[in-house]
Design a protein around this motif. Structure first.
Motif, PDB file in Angstrom:
ATOM      1  N   LEU A 142     -14.974  -2.623   8.032  1.00 20.99           N
ATOM      2  CA  LEU A 142     -13.534  -2.817   7.911  1.00 20.99           C
ATOM      3  C   LEU A 142     -13.216  -4.285   7.751  1.00 20.99           C
ATOM      4  N   GLY A 143     -12.223  -4.565   6.929  1.00 19.89           N
ATOM      5  CA  GLY A 143     -11.741  -5.921   6.790  1.00 19.89           C
ATOM      6  C   GLY A 143     -10.848  -6.298   7.958  1.00 19.89           C
ATOM      7  N   ALA A 144     -10.292  -7.493   7.910  1.00 18.23           N
ATOM      8  CA  ALA A 144      -9.434  -7.987   8.990  1.00 18.23           C
ATOM      9  C   ALA A 144      -8.188  -7.130   9.124  1.00 18.23           C
ATOM     10  N   MET A 145      -7.827  -6.829  10.388  1.00 22.74           N
ATOM     11  CA  MET A 145      -6.647  -6.024  10.659  1.00 22.74           C
ATOM     12  C   MET A 145      -5.625  -6.753  11.529  1.00 22.74           C
ATOM     13  N   ILE A 183       0.819  -1.208   0.000  1.00 23.40           N
ATOM     14  CA  ILE A 183       0.000   0.000   0.000  1.00 23.40           C
ATOM     15  C   ILE A 183       0.857   1.263   0.000  1.00 23.40           C
ATOM     16  N   LEU A 184       2.048   1.217   0.595  1.00 20.50           N
ATOM     17  CA  LEU A 184       2.928   2.385   0.551  1.00 20.50           C
ATOM     18  C   LEU A 184       3.428   2.623  -0.872  1.00 20.50           C
ATOM     19  N   SER A 185       3.700   1.540  -1.606  1.00 21.89           N
ATOM     20  CA  SER A 185       4.088   1.670  -3.014  1.00 21.89           C
ATOM     21  C   SER A 185       2.952   2.293  -3.826  1.00 21.89           C
ATOM     22  N   VAL A 186       1.717   1.904  -3.505  1.00 22.40           N
ATOM     23  CA  VAL A 186       0.550   2.500  -4.180  1.00 22.40           C
ATOM     24  C   VAL A 186       0.496   3.999  -3.910  1.00 22.40           C
ATOM     25  N   MET A 187       0.654   4.383  -2.643  1.00 30.39           N
ATOM     26  CA  MET A 187       0.575   5.800  -2.289  1.00 30.39           C
ATOM     27  C   MET A 187       1.696   6.603  -2.954  1.00 30.39           C
ATOM     28  N   GLN A 188       2.887   6.035  -2.996  1.00 29.90           N
ATOM     29  CA  GLN A 188       4.000   6.739  -3.622  1.00 29.90           C
ATOM     30  C   GLN A 188       3.833   6.815  -5.130  1.00 29.90           C
ATOM     31  N   GLY A 189       3.174   5.807  -5.714  1.00 31.41           N
ATOM     32  CA  GLY A 189       2.864   5.879  -7.132  1.00 31.41           C
ATOM     33  C   GLY A 189       1.905   7.010  -7.442  1.00 31.41           C
ATOM     34  N   LEU A 190       0.891   7.169  -6.595  1.00 30.71           N
ATOM     35  CA  LEU A 190      -0.052   8.271  -6.779  1.00 30.71           C
ATOM     36  C   LEU A 190       0.626   9.617  -6.550  1.00 30.71           C
ATOM     37  N   GLY A 191       1.502   9.662  -5.539  1.00 28.20           N
ATOM     38  CA  GLY A 191       2.216  10.898  -5.278  1.00 28.20           C
ATOM     39  C   GLY A 191       3.134  11.292  -6.416  1.00 28.20           C
ATOM     40  N   SER A 192       3.803  10.312  -7.026  1.00 28.16           N
ATOM     41  CA  SER A 192       4.715  10.611  -8.133  1.00 28.16           C
ATOM     42  C   SER A 192       3.975  11.117  -9.360  1.00 28.16           C
ATOM     43  N   HIS A 193       2.680  10.822  -9.443  1.00 24.03           N
ATOM     44  CA  HIS A 193       1.858  11.331 -10.538  1.00 24.03           C
ATOM     45  C   HIS A 193       1.216  12.675 -10.187  1.00 24.03           C
ATOM     46  N   GLY A 194       1.584  13.243  -9.043  1.00 26.54           N
ATOM     47  CA  GLY A 194       1.172  14.605  -8.717  1.00 26.54           C
ATOM     48  C   GLY A 194       0.029  14.766  -7.749  1.00 26.54           C
ATOM     49  N   LEU A 195      -0.603  13.664  -7.305  1.00 24.54           N
ATOM     50  CA  LEU A 195      -1.748  13.797  -6.425  1.00 24.54           C
ATOM     51  C   LEU A 195      -1.321  14.264  -5.030  1.00 24.54           C
ATOM     52  N   THR A 196      -2.124  15.155  -4.449  1.00 24.20           N
ATOM     53  CA  THR A 196      -1.845  15.666  -3.104  1.00 24.20           C
ATOM     54  C   THR A 196      -2.959  15.335  -2.116  1.00 24.20           C
ATOM     55  N   ARG A 197      -4.198  15.122  -2.601  1.00 25.65           N
ATOM     56  CA  ARG A 197      -5.340  14.867  -1.716  1.00 25.65           C
ATOM     57  C   ARG A 197      -6.194  13.763  -2.338  1.00 25.65           C
ATOM     58  N   VAL A 198      -6.313  12.628  -1.635  1.00 25.70           N
ATOM     59  CA  VAL A 198      -7.065  11.482  -2.142  1.00 25.70           C
ATOM     60  C   VAL A 198      -8.186  11.148  -1.170  1.00 25.70           C
ATOM     61  N   PHE A 199      -9.385  10.942  -1.712  1.00 22.73           N
ATOM     62  CA  PHE A 199     -10.585  10.629  -0.942  1.00 22.73           C
ATOM     63  C   PHE A 199     -10.913   9.168  -1.180  1.00 22.73           C
ATOM     64  N   CYS A 200     -10.716   8.321  -0.168  1.00 17.20           N
ATOM     65  CA  CYS A 200     -10.934   6.884  -0.312  1.00 17.20           C
ATOM     66  C   CYS A 200     -12.337   6.521   0.154  1.00 17.20           C
ATOM     67  N   GLU A 201     -13.070   5.820  -0.691  1.00 12.19           N
ATOM     68  CA  GLU A 201     -14.435   5.406  -0.364  1.00 12.19           C
ATOM     69  C   GLU A 201     -14.575   3.893  -0.253  1.00 12.19           C
ATOM     70  N   GLY A 202     -13.490   3.207   0.113  1.00  9.78           N
ATOM     71  CA  GLY A 202     -13.605   1.778   0.390  1.00  9.78           C
ATOM     72  C   GLY A 202     -13.116   0.920  -0.742  1.00  9.78           C
ATOM     73  N   GLY A 203     -13.428  -0.374  -0.561  1.00  8.61           N
ATOM     74  CA  GLY A 203     -14.202  -1.030   0.471  1.00  8.61           C
ATOM     75  C   GLY A 203     -13.465  -1.354   1.751  1.00  8.61           C
ATOM     76  N   GLY A 204     -14.047  -2.340   2.472  1.00  5.73           N
ATOM     77  CA  GLY A 204     -13.560  -2.666   3.786  1.00  5.73           C
ATOM     78  C   GLY A 204     -12.121  -3.142   3.817  1.00  5.73           C
ATOM     79  N   ALA A 205     -11.698  -3.917   2.828  1.00  7.79           N
ATOM     80  CA  ALA A 205     -10.333  -4.441   2.814  1.00  7.79           C
ATOM     81  C   ALA A 205      -9.323  -3.318   2.605  1.00  7.79           C
ATOM     82  N   LEU A 206      -9.594  -2.432   1.647  1.00  9.00           N
ATOM     83  CA  LEU A 206      -8.690  -1.314   1.395  1.00  9.00           C
ATOM     84  C   LEU A 206      -8.643  -0.378   2.595  1.00  9.00           C
ATOM     85  N   ALA A 207      -9.806  -0.128   3.200  1.00  9.67           N
ATOM     86  CA  ALA A 207      -9.862   0.736   4.379  1.00  9.67           C
ATOM     87  C   ALA A 207      -9.015   0.169   5.507  1.00  9.67           C
TER      88      ALA A 207
END
Length: 358
Positions: free
Chosen positions: A323-326, A270-294
């Motif tokens: 929420l999914g299993a944590m 998930i950190l690689s995902v976030m850094q991928g989005l950041g490298s494409h210029g995103l600064t604010r992301v609104f996550c709407e699920g689902g439970g596993a991703l949350a």
């Protein structure tokens, strides 16, 4: 400065990869110019305010919600524009963390004989610009996680029905939240089950947020809503580097942007995902699920703000959990958040939670 900050918020969701900045010009106790960063990140706030003020900018004080830029990009430096306009004083909360600036804008102003003052409303400004600063410091966007839950913490019935747990007023508020973010993000399961559009509707949005789907195998419907509209509103898919090449090509042909990410075990890192989005210029992301991703985002301590929309409905033990299993065995291991806001929206209740302050 409070007005400059409020003007900057008008640009949230529209200015990435640039920060959403506001500027107010005051001369002899009267506001002579106002501006904020325009869609796409330019023009910047300062030129917009200077354009409105015209010759009245000479001798004025500029209240800017971030240090004026000092570098040449697609537009000249804002510090240079303020100097040429004859501004006498510049007030800003703090320096820009962008390595192209980092105090150089203030230095340019002082060298031109302009008084510079800092330290005003720093807490409010830091909250507004948190996503931009996170992108520059950690290479990732700010994450807001939104959950629409029944009173007993469920996001859907046992059959998967989830439309609509909350009422129309809460759903309209969610569209307003989408509009203030660069992107709306969901997991592959939500994309398959709900077939969402993830767009802002009914509010006259000038710029639709990017639709992001996190899917290791890109097992998404090629005839779904996202696929059919990928050329009209951007669709980005964060996938594993082991994804089927034919699916990668198919989505590219539909107009989507594919972002390969590293794996952690059998799941996407998930950190690689976030850094991928950041490298494409995103600064604010609104996550709407689902439970596993949350659950993954919370477990990785990547949720900067949690929004919970609670409806007065009960779905029972057979309902699908929010929420999914944590993997939490002890209360001491559970993430703890601080209540920042609560208010009623129609028949529902919204609560906003943030990380505890040290």
């Amino acid at each position: 400065m409070a007005l400059a900050l409020s003007l900057g918020r008008r640009g949230q969701g529209n200015t990435w990869p640039n920060p959403a900045v506001g500027c107010v010009l005051v001369r002899e106790g009267r506001i002579v110019g106002r501006g904020w960063t325009q869609p796409g990140g330019r023009p910047h706030a300062e030129p917009m305010a200077l354009r409105q003020a015209g010759p009245l900018a000479r001798g004025a004080t500029a209240y800017v919600s971030l240090e004026p830029c000092s570098h040449y990009g697609q537009t000249p430096p804002c510090a240079k524009a303020l100097i040429e306009a004859g501004v006498a004083r510049v007030v800003a909360p703090f320096a820009d963390l962008d390595p192209r600036v980092e105090g150089r804008g203030f230095a340019m102003l002082r060298e031109a004989g302009i008084e510079v003052a800092t330290g005003l409303m720093t807490g409010e400004a830091a909250r507004d610009l948190e996503g931009f600063f996170l992108n520059r410091a950690q290479g990732r966007p700010r994450i807001t996680l939104k959950l629409a839950l029944s009173l007993d913490g469920k996001i859907a019935t046992a059959t998967g029905e989830s439309q609509w747990i909350t009422g129309p007023e809460a759903r309209r508020e969610v569209h307003a939240m989408r509009m203030r973010h660069d992107a709306v993000m969901v997991g592959a399961g939500t994309a398959r089950i709900d077939d969402p559009s993830l767009t802002v509707r009914g509010l006259g949005a000038k710029r639709q947020p990017v639709r992001v789907v996190v899917s290791r195998r890109i097992d998404l419907p090629l005839l779904g809503t996202l696929a059919r509209s990928a050329r009209e509103v951007p669709v980005w898919i964060c996938h594993g580097r082991d994804a089927d090449g034919k699916l990668v090509s198919a989505w590219k042909e539909l107009g989507a942007t594919l972002i390969p990410c590293a794996l952690q075990g059998r799941q996407l890192d998930i950190l690689s995902v976030m850094q991928g989005l950041g490298s494409h210029g995103l600064t604010r992301v609104f996550c709407e699920g689902g439970g596993a991703l949350a659950a993954t985002l919370l477990g990785a301590d990547l949720v900067d703000e949690l929004i919970v929309m609670s409806a007065g409905v009960l779905l029972g033990a057979e309902g699908r959990p929010g929420l999914g299993a944590m993997g939490i065995d002890k209360l001491s291991e559970a993430p703890r958040l601080t209540l920042a806001e609560e208010r009623r929206i129609g028949p529902d209740m919204m609560t906003r939670w943030t990380r505890p302050t040290a």
